[in-house]
Enzyme design. Structure first.
Site, short mmCIF file in Angstrom:
data_model
loop_
_atom_site.label_atom_id
_atom_site.label_comp_id
_atom_site.label_asym_id
_atom_site.label_seq_id
_atom_site.Cartn_x
_atom_site.Cartn_y
_atom_site.Cartn_z
N CYS A 8 -12.00 0.15 25.27
CA CYS A 8 -11.87 1.58 25.53
C CYS A 8 -13.13 2.34 25.10
CB CYS A 8 -10.64 2.13 24.82
SG CYS A 8 -10.84 2.21 23.04
N ARG A 23 -2.78 -3.16 -7.23
CA ARG A 23 -2.22 -3.91 -6.12
C ARG A 23 -1.37 -5.08 -6.63
NH1 ARG A 23 -2.52 -0.12 -3.10
NH2 ARG A 23 -3.51 -0.15 -1.06
N CYS A 60 -9.42 3.36 18.40
CA CYS A 60 -9.10 2.68 19.67
C CYS A 60 -7.99 3.42 20.43
CB CYS A 60 -8.68 1.25 19.35
SG CYS A 60 -8.08 0.35 20.77
N CYS A 106 -6.57 -3.49 4.18
CA CYS A 106 -6.28 -2.05 4.27
C CYS A 106 -6.98 -1.30 3.15
CB CYS A 106 -4.78 -1.76 4.26
SG CYS A 106 -4.47 0.02 4.17
N CYS A 125 -9.32 -2.74 20.70
CA CYS A 125 -9.14 -3.48 21.96
C CYS A 125 -10.48 -3.98 22.50
CB CYS A 125 -8.43 -2.59 22.99
SG CYS A 125 -9.49 -1.33 23.73
N CYS A 127 -13.73 2.07 21.35
CA CYS A 127 -14.22 0.75 20.91
C CYS A 127 -15.68 0.56 21.32
CB CYS A 127 -13.33 -0.36 21.45
SG CYS A 127 -11.73 -0.40 20.64
N ARG A 129 -4.89 2.36 18.15
CA ARG A 129 -5.07 3.15 16.92
C ARG A 129 -3.72 3.29 16.21
NH1 ARG A 129 -6.48 9.22 18.70
NH2 ARG A 129 -8.07 8.08 19.85
N CYS A 150 0.89 -1.17 0.00
CA CYS A 150 0.00 0.00 0.00
C CYS A 150 0.92 1.22 0.00
CB CYS A 150 -0.86 -0.04 1.27
SG CYS A 150 -1.69 1.50 1.70
N HIS A 151 0.40 2.36 -0.45
CA HIS A 151 1.30 3.52 -0.55
C HIS A 151 1.85 3.96 0.82
CE1 HIS A 151 2.48 6.46 -3.84
NE2 HIS A 151 3.37 6.49 -2.89
N THR A 152 1.11 3.66 1.88
CA THR A 152 1.58 4.06 3.21
C THR A 152 2.94 3.41 3.53
OG1 THR A 152 -0.75 4.14 3.81
CG2 THR A 152 0.80 4.39 5.60
N HIS A 166 1.49 -4.08 5.81
CA HIS A 166 0.30 -4.09 6.68
C HIS A 166 -0.94 -4.58 5.95
CE1 HIS A 166 0.19 -0.21 4.63
NE2 HIS A 166 -1.12 -0.25 4.82
N GLU A 167 -0.80 -4.93 4.67
CA GLU A 167 -1.98 -5.47 3.97
C GLU A 167 -1.67 -6.94 3.75
OE1 GLU A 167 -3.92 -2.40 1.00
OE2 GLU A 167 -3.26 -4.14 -0.11
P1 NAD Z 1 -1.50 4.90 -4.99
O1 NAD Z 1 -0.13 5.45 -5.12
O2 NAD Z 1 -1.79 3.59 -5.62
O3 NAD Z 1 -2.56 5.97 -5.54
C1 NAD Z 1 -2.45 7.34 -5.30
C2 NAD Z 1 -2.88 8.09 -6.57
O4 NAD Z 1 -2.97 9.48 -6.26
C3 NAD Z 1 -1.89 7.95 -7.73
O5 NAD Z 1 -2.57 7.47 -8.88
C4 NAD Z 1 -1.35 9.36 -7.89
O6 NAD Z 1 -1.04 9.67 -9.27
C5 NAD Z 1 -2.50 10.21 -7.39
N1 NAD Z 1 -2.12 11.56 -6.97
C6 NAD Z 1 -1.02 11.95 -6.27
N2 NAD Z 1 -1.03 13.29 -6.08
C7 NAD Z 1 -2.16 13.76 -6.67
C8 NAD Z 1 -2.73 15.06 -6.81
N3 NAD Z 1 -2.14 16.15 -6.31
N4 NAD Z 1 -3.92 15.16 -7.47
C9 NAD Z 1 -4.53 14.07 -7.98
N5 NAD Z 1 -4.02 12.82 -7.88
C10 NAD Z 1 -2.85 12.67 -7.24
O7 NAD Z 1 -1.81 4.85 -3.41
P2 NAD Z 1 -2.91 4.01 -2.58
O8 NAD Z 1 -2.28 2.78 -2.04
O9 NAD Z 1 -4.17 3.93 -3.37
O10 NAD Z 1 -3.11 4.99 -1.31
C11 NAD Z 1 -3.71 6.27 -1.50
C12 NAD Z 1 -3.52 7.12 -0.25
O11 NAD Z 1 -4.31 6.61 0.83
C13 NAD Z 1 -2.10 7.15 0.28
O12 NAD Z 1 -1.85 8.47 0.77
C14 NAD Z 1 -2.12 6.18 1.43
O13 NAD Z 1 -1.11 6.43 2.38
C15 NAD Z 1 -3.49 6.47 1.98
N6 NAD Z 1 -4.09 5.44 2.83
C16 NAD Z 1 -4.83 5.90 3.89
C17 NAD Z 1 -5.49 5.00 4.69
C18 NAD Z 1 -6.37 5.48 5.81
O14 NAD Z 1 -6.85 4.66 6.58
N7 NAD Z 1 -6.63 6.77 5.92
C19 NAD Z 1 -5.36 3.62 4.46
C20 NAD Z 1 -4.61 3.20 3.34
C21 NAD Z 1 -3.99 4.12 2.54
ZN ZN Z 2 -10.01 0.26 22.00
#
Ligand code: NAD
Ligand code: ZN
Length: 458
Positions: A181, A451, A192, A256, A178, A184, A196, A126-128, A148-149
């Site tokens: 809390c 993916r 959580c 995820c 958990c 939860c 969290r 994942c991108h994170t 994490h995925e």
């Molecule tokens: P990814 O890299 O596959 O997709 C991100 C897309 O955003 C890409 O296609 C990229 O070209 C585009 N992008 C980047 N900057 C941009 C802009 N300024 N305008 C328009 N498009 C733009 O990533 P992903 O795995 O799909 O994850 C997406 C985001 O979600 C990441 O920031 C990731 O960390 C986040 N995320 C958050 C959670 C959460 O729980 N909040 C969970 C998982 C992932």
């Molecule tokens: Zn909790």
């Protein structure tokens, strides 16, 4: 015992063979008449037995009397874990920011109280993971095992773990539950107090130490999951127990990205039937958000991305129109406002770019528009907009994991897949053996595909 959950690769842990008859019969059935001797010879900390998939054995398991020490009862699980040993694991270690991961032999300590050791079968990127590996806008913490995925099988459990047993199929989740809390217990929150998401912590809560080491050198954990590893140790609250019939090579991505995007739309943005929705970022998370908009009956789904080649694929996910901000002189929020007579009803940001976050907020219609932020920002980012945008009755929200409670809700997302309401296959564009995990990073950095499944056994 009401019913023993049985599946063809059920795993039984035997820690101690008691002389009581129930236990002895059970052990001898599993191991043969010299069960006690085998136990003495081989093991100090427990023995894992893979149960054969045959009907007479199934009936035997179903009839085991728990009071007789029949191996599947609570006592036995507890016993089996008290002396668990270290395990050698093939793991992908990030030694330095931005440098290719190195496959290493890592020692994985046994699970402590409320912890679980999991054998990971499939993981994906994942991108994170990539942000924290690059560590450009994030706090660096190395050496570390990312990931994490994923999907895996419980190998052993620590003291106090009662709702998971060896053999259970689980999805690790970066933000835990958990169940005790205030969060939860609240119907509204999945934040959580105990578990969290914490991207800066690299150790287990129990003792502030890592369970991974190489020749005594600790290797840090990542978001409590560290799934780029044959074996990992997590808190029990970071694992969702799922239907063992669900194929882990598909449902692993529900742990995820897909649930995050889907939940961000369905649980947080909540578009009404016929409404207009903008999705910023058309990676897996954004396309899952678009899928949520389609399921909710949105009439127009506007996809926004800087990479135009994303658009073709996005059509399969119900995206009806596309905007590439680079192709316009005006800010993208103005372009969208013109396309939609003043703004969209809902927007979901899935990019991690602070500019996209501001645009996603400013492109919603005044009076009722709701914007939901999902992308993970850099650590020094600040969100800047004119307060008038809020006074004009726009709402800004954010969410982790699509507001799903991981243990309580994720099993039902998996059931949606089993009932064919969800198609995670559409998101899986690549597959690599574990030894080639760095290729998955290359695909993501180039914006290729959605993916990439990493097979641990290959
Ligand atoms: P990814 O890299 O596959 O997709 C991100 C897309 O955003 C890409 O296609 C990229 O070209 C585009 N992008 C980047 N900057 C941009 C802009 N300024 N305008 C328009 N498009 C733009 O990533 P992903 O795995 O799909 O994850 C997406 C985001 O979600 C990441 O920031 C990731 O960390 C986040 N995320 C958050 C959670 C959460 O729980 N909040 C969970 C998982 C992932
Ligand atoms: Zn909790």
């Amino acid at each position: 015992m009401d019913q023993i959950p049985y599946n063809c690769i059920s795993v039984i842990q035997i820690s101690k063979i008691l002389t009581s008859s129930g236990c002895k019969v059970f052990a001898e059935t599993l191991l043969g008449s010299d069960a006690e001797k085998k136990y003495d010879d081989d093991i100090d900390g427990g023995l894992t037995v893979f149960c054969p998939d045959d009907d007479s054995f199934k009936n035997f398991l179903l009839n085991v009397d728990p009071a007789g020490g029949g191996g599947r009862d609570e006592n036995h699980t507890q016993l089996s874990t008290s002396k668990r040993q270290k395990k050698n694991s093939t793991s992908a270690v990030a030694w330095e920011a931005g440098k290719p991961l190195v496959i290493e032999e890592v020692e994985v300590a046994p699970p402590q109280a409320m912890e679980v050791r999991v054998k990971i079968l499939f993981t994906s990127l994942c991108h994170t993971d990539v942000y924290f590996w690059e560590a450009k806008g994030q706090t660096p913490l190395f050496p570390r095992i990312f990931g994490h995925e994923a999907g895996g099988i419980v190998e052993s459990v620590g003291e106090g773990v009662t709702d998971l047993r060896p053999g259970d199929h689980v999805l690790p989740v970066f933000t835990g539950e958990c169940k005790e809390c205030r969060h939860c217990k609240s119907e509204e929150s999945n934040m959580c107090d105990l578990l969290r998401i914490n991207t800066d912590r690299g150790v287990m809560l129990n003792d502030g130490k890592s369970r991974f080491s190489i020749k005594g050198q600790p290797i840090y954990h990542f978001v409590g999951t560290s799934t780029f590893s044959e074996y990992t140790v997590t808190h029990v609250g970071s694992l969702a127990k799922i239907n063992p019939a669900a194929p882990l090579d598909k449902v692993c991505i529900l742990s995820c990205g897909i649930s995050t995007g889907l939940g961000a739309t369905l649980n947080v943005a909540k578009p009404k039937k016929g409404s207009t929705v903008a999705v910023f970022g058309l990676g897996a998370v954004g396309l899952a958000a678009a899928e949520g908009a389609r399921i909710a009956g949105a009439s127009r789904i506007i996809g926004v991305d800087l990479i135009s080649k994303r658009f073709e694929e996005a059509k399969k996910f119900g995206v009806t129109e596309f905007v590439n901000p680079k192709e316009h002189e005006k800010p993208v929020q103005e372009v969208i406002a013109e396309m939609t007579d003043g703004g969209v009803d809902r927007s979901v940001e899935c990019t991690g770019s602070i500019n996209a976050m501001v645009s996603a907020f400013e492109c919603v219609h005044d009076g009722w528009g709701v914007a939901v932020l999902v992308g993970v920002p850099n650590k020094d980012d600040a969100f800047k907009t004119h307060p008038m945008n809020l006074l004009n009755e726009r709402t800004l929200k954010g969410t982790f994991f699509g507001n799903y409670k991981p243990r309580s809700d994720l099993p039902s997302v998996v059931e949606k897949y089993m009932n064919k309401e969800l198609e995670p296959e559409k998101f899986i564009t690549h597959e690599v053996p574990f030894a080639e995990i760095n290729k998955a990073f290359e695909y993501m950095l180039k914006g290729e595909g959605l993916r990439c499944i990493i097979r641990m056994d290959a």
